[in-house]
Design a protein around this motif. Structure first.
Motif, PDB file in Angstrom:
ATOM      1  N   GLU A 494      27.550 -19.877 -38.153  1.00 55.44           N
ATOM      2  CA  GLU A 494      27.598 -18.461 -37.779  1.00 55.44           C
ATOM      3  C   GLU A 494      26.448 -18.109 -36.832  1.00 55.44           C
ATOM      4  OE1 GLU A 494      29.408 -14.572 -38.180  1.00 55.44           O
ATOM      5  OE2 GLU A 494      30.050 -16.647 -38.518  1.00 55.44           O
ATOM      6  N   ARG A 497      27.060 -19.509 -33.430  1.00 54.33           N
ATOM      7  CA  ARG A 497      28.059 -18.718 -32.687  1.00 54.33           C
ATOM      8  C   ARG A 497      27.395 -17.563 -31.950  1.00 54.33           C
ATOM      9  NH1 ARG A 497      31.234 -14.212 -33.601  1.00 54.33           N
ATOM     10  NH2 ARG A 497      30.450 -13.915 -35.730  1.00 54.33           N
ATOM     11  N   TYR A 498      26.437 -16.908 -32.588  1.00 50.21           N
ATOM     12  CA  TYR A 498      25.738 -15.806 -31.915  1.00 50.21           C
ATOM     13  C   TYR A 498      24.870 -16.318 -30.761  1.00 50.21           C
ATOM     14  CZ  TYR A 498      27.277 -12.415 -35.362  1.00 50.21           C
ATOM     15  OH  TYR A 498      28.057 -11.579 -36.131  1.00 50.21           O
ATOM     16  N   GLU A 501      27.508 -16.969 -27.991  1.00 51.05           N
ATOM     17  CA  GLU A 501      28.224 -15.810 -27.457  1.00 51.05           C
ATOM     18  C   GLU A 501      27.305 -14.710 -26.948  1.00 51.05           C
ATOM     19  OE1 GLU A 501      30.893 -14.502 -30.465  1.00 51.05           O
ATOM     20  OE2 GLU A 501      32.104 -16.341 -30.448  1.00 51.05           O
ATOM     21  N   ALA A 502      26.168 -14.504 -27.607  1.00 53.58           N
ATOM     22  CA  ALA A 502      25.287 -13.391 -27.218  1.00 53.58           C
ATOM     23  C   ALA A 502      24.179 -13.833 -26.284  1.00 53.58           C
ATOM     24  CB  ALA A 502      24.671 -12.755 -28.467  1.00 53.58           C
ATOM     25  N   ILE A 528      18.344 -12.886 -32.581  1.00 50.07           N
ATOM     26  CA  ILE A 528      19.230 -13.802 -33.306  1.00 50.07           C
ATOM     27  C   ILE A 528      18.432 -14.581 -34.347  1.00 50.07           C
ATOM     28  CG2 ILE A 528      20.828 -15.744 -33.071  1.00 50.07           C
ATOM     29  CD1 ILE A 528      21.342 -14.755 -30.183  1.00 50.07           C
ATOM     30  N   LEU A 554      25.621  -6.798 -37.391  1.00 56.02           N
ATOM     31  CA  LEU A 554      25.765  -8.064 -36.671  1.00 56.02           C
ATOM     32  C   LEU A 554      26.634  -7.998 -35.413  1.00 56.02           C
ATOM     33  CD1 LEU A 554      25.947 -10.713 -39.533  1.00 56.02           C
ATOM     34  CD2 LEU A 554      24.020 -10.091 -38.076  1.00 56.02           C
ATOM     35  N   ILE A 557      24.980  -7.626 -32.040  1.00 54.62           N
ATOM     36  CA  ILE A 557      24.256  -8.705 -31.365  1.00 54.62           C
ATOM     37  C   ILE A 557      24.987  -9.130 -30.094  1.00 54.62           C
ATOM     38  CG2 ILE A 557      23.564 -11.137 -31.550  1.00 54.62           C
ATOM     39  CD1 ILE A 557      22.918 -10.687 -34.457  1.00 54.62           C
ATOM     40  N   ASN A 558      26.314  -9.192 -30.156  1.00 56.23           N
ATOM     41  CA  ASN A 558      27.093  -9.624 -28.985  1.00 56.23           C
ATOM     42  C   ASN A 558      27.050  -8.617 -27.847  1.00 56.23           C
ATOM     43  OD1 ASN A 558      27.819 -12.075 -29.986  1.00 56.23           O
ATOM     44  ND2 ASN A 558      29.832 -11.435 -30.717  1.00 56.23           N
TER      45      ASN A 558
END
Length: 585
Positions: A494, A497-498, A501-502, A528, A554, A557-558
């Motif tokens: 998880e 992933r941030y 993606e972010a 993050i 959360l 964040i993206n």
């Protein structure tokens, strides 16, 4: 070099024509001399001499040229005009200004044999002297300045091949580039215009180890794989993976003083986009038009192949000229594969022994000669300047084992490998963090520690470790599924992933996200990391990973990258993440 301004003589006649390669007999010439071929006077360059046979590569389409037509020799190598007016200009591969030629032809299609000087010989520039009568000057010294654009002050230099001497006369006011502005006791007259052979590097002092990054405004490059000012980088990738957009992003947002963008054999619509976009873009450093510090060299795939071979030399020579003034120059070559293909075509027409995949045996040497002209230099006039070279590579089918990619890899110290799978998933820039690397990181860390944060290397290494662990876990996930993993490993996925993606993902077409300064790059990653630290604390306290992943803060964040007032936003987001996760236990 203009045909009208050069004394030529009919020295030989055409013996045979094979595409852009023409052989002539009875031509009194030396290697690399510029000649004019046929009744239309097509520009070419001597590339081989064997007995009475002289081989010429012609920089224009040769259809209709026939044996028996004359070949005229200028006795000079291929040179570029250097002086005020280079910036905010668009040239072809041999430095013919395309806007001037378009006005001459009154058409978007250029006639063969048409020519024009590389810089305007009639425009007057305001010359402000920096020397006085009696001053001694040496090669490379600054004798005056000219406000070339609203952004760049052009420094008029004593030519590198000058003998130097004592100044006997100095002019001030408005002059054309061909008028004398400084006279020396040796009788030499210094003008604002210089000429320099493109295949010969301009002289410089010692090449130094670069310690300052070329900031690109792209998080994946500045954060994980930085390039130094004076460094070299390659961007290999298959068709559609985003090479050109990545190059254009670097040209738009890098913090170099001068940008030289070479479109070498790419599609015409891509260069059209550059030509249309750049004049409209504001410079993030000054707010002035980006073209005020940019020179574009356009040699698209439908232009003559021989001129493509010379366009990278034209670009690097212009870059060296501004380096000599003490500027930091960023040169983008898109793409060196098309340049290599031009060499391969010329080599095959010369019937040279082919090397791997048909490329000439001297491919590696030519690539080395090009990239070696980059660097951070002590100039001969006592200033410091740099040329950073970023070359795109287009390996057929995305095969990084092909000769151009492999030979480039041996030379450059920064490798940004584009990934077709990432591009298909709409992850841009599609730079693969597992295959890419930068050998500049350690020497640039002190700069980041001083100018961004003391813990920059540690935070970056944390992100690298998380991504590495994710790569290992994904292999297991493909076999048994994510739910079979322990909760701590699910949480790692998880967090990764941030990061992807972010942080690593960036929208080149979003007004805010297209450029990310180093402070923002650092703060996004620490946000993050804040989530990571709090999440693992909660997991140790017995909170299920599903509840941690469902924290309301959360998803924000993206959206970090598109926040203009990012510092307050990230401070608030960190507080919200910490508070909401701690409420779970």
């Amino acid at each position: 070099m203009s045909q009208a301004d050069t004394t030529v003589r009919e020295d030989g006649i055409i013996d045979s024509v094979s595409g852009p390669v023409v052989t002539a007999v009875d031509l009194d010439a030396r290697m690399n001399d510029v000649v004019y071929v046929g009744e239309e006077g097509l520009m070419g360059e001597v590339i081989e001499i064997e007995g009475d046979i002289t081989t010429v590569q012609v920089y224009e389409e040769t259809s209709g040229v026939a044996p028996g037509e004359p070949v005229e020799n200028t006795g000079e190598p291929l040179t570029v005009d250097l002086g005020p007016g280079l910036l905010d200009s668009i040239y072809d591969g041999v430095q013919r200004p395309l806007d001037v030629l378009q006005d001459k032809m009154n058409s978007a299609f250029l006639d063969r044999g048409v020519d024009a000087p590389g810089i305007d010989l009639e425009k007057e520039w305001e010359f402000v002297p920096e020397v006085e009568e009696g001053d001694a000057v040496e090669p490379g010294d600054v004798v005056g300045t000219v406000p070339e654009t609203v952004t760049i002050e052009h420094k008029v230099l004593v030519p590198p091949n000058s003998e130097g001497g004592e100044v006997t006369a100095v002019e001030e006011g408005e002059f054309t580039v061909e008028e004398t502005v400084v006279e020396l006791d040796s009788g030499e007259e210094i003008r604002m215009r210089q000429e320099w052979p493109v295949r010969e590097p301009r002289p410089a002092g010692d090449k130094k180890t670069p310690t300052e990054p070329l900031l690109t405004g792209q998080r994946v490059q500045d954060g994980l794989f930085p390039i130094a000012k004076g460094g070299t980088a390659a961007i290999p990738g298959p068709f559609g993976s985003g090479k050109t957009v990545t190059q254009q992003q670097l040209a738009k947002w890098s913090d170099a003083d001068i940008v030289v963008y070479i479109g070498c054999g790419e599609r015409g619509n891509e260069m059209t986009e550059v030509i249309e976009d750049f004049p409209e873009l504001p410079d993030p450093q000054t707010g002035n038009p980006l073209m005020a510090r940019t020179t574009l060299i356009a040699n698209t795939s439908n232009m003559p192949v021989a001129a493509r071979e010379s366009c990278v030399y034209t670009g690097i020579t212009i870059a060296e000229y501004y380096r000599d003034m003490g500027y930091d120059v960023a040169l983008m070559a898109d793409s060196t594969s098309r340049w290599a293909e031009a060499m391969r075509e010329i080599s095959s027409r010369l019937e040279e022994m082919p090397g791997e995949e048909g490329y000439p045996a001297y491919l590696a040497a030519r690539l080395s000669q090009f990239y070696e002209r980059a660097g951070y230099f002590d100039n001969i006039n006592g200033t410091e300047g740099s040329i950073s070279v970023v070359g795109a590579v287009s390996p057929p089918g995305g095969d990084f084992s092909e000769p151009v990619t492999q030979n480039t890899l041996r030379i450059v110290k920064c490798f940004w490998a584009l990934d077709a799978d990432l591009a298909e998933r709409r992850h841009f820039p599609s730079i693969n963090w597992d295959e890419s690397y930068s050998l500049y990181r350690e020497q640039l860390d002190p700069w980041f520690e001083e100018n961004v944060s003391d813990d920059w290397p540690e935070v970056r290494q944390w992100a690298v470790d998380v991504l590495d662990e994710e790569g290992e876990l994904q292999e297991i996930v493909q076999l048994v599924g994510k739910d079979a993993l322990p909760e701590d490993q699910q949480l790692t996925l998880e967090i990764a992933r941030y990061i992807r993606e972010a942080w690593l993902q960036q929208n080149a077409f979003h007004d805010v996200d297209t450029y990310c300064e180093p402070d923002k790059t650092y703060l996004i990653l620490t946000t993050i990391k804040t989530f990571s630290d709090e999440a693992f604390d909660a997991l140790e306290a017995g909170v299920p990973v599903e509840e941690i992943s469902d924290v309301e803060a959360l998803p924000r964040i993206n959206r970090i990258g598109v926040q203009e007032e990012y510092e307050a936003y990230m401070d608030e987001l960190k507080d919200d993440i910490t508070e909401q996760i701690r409420e779970l236990y």
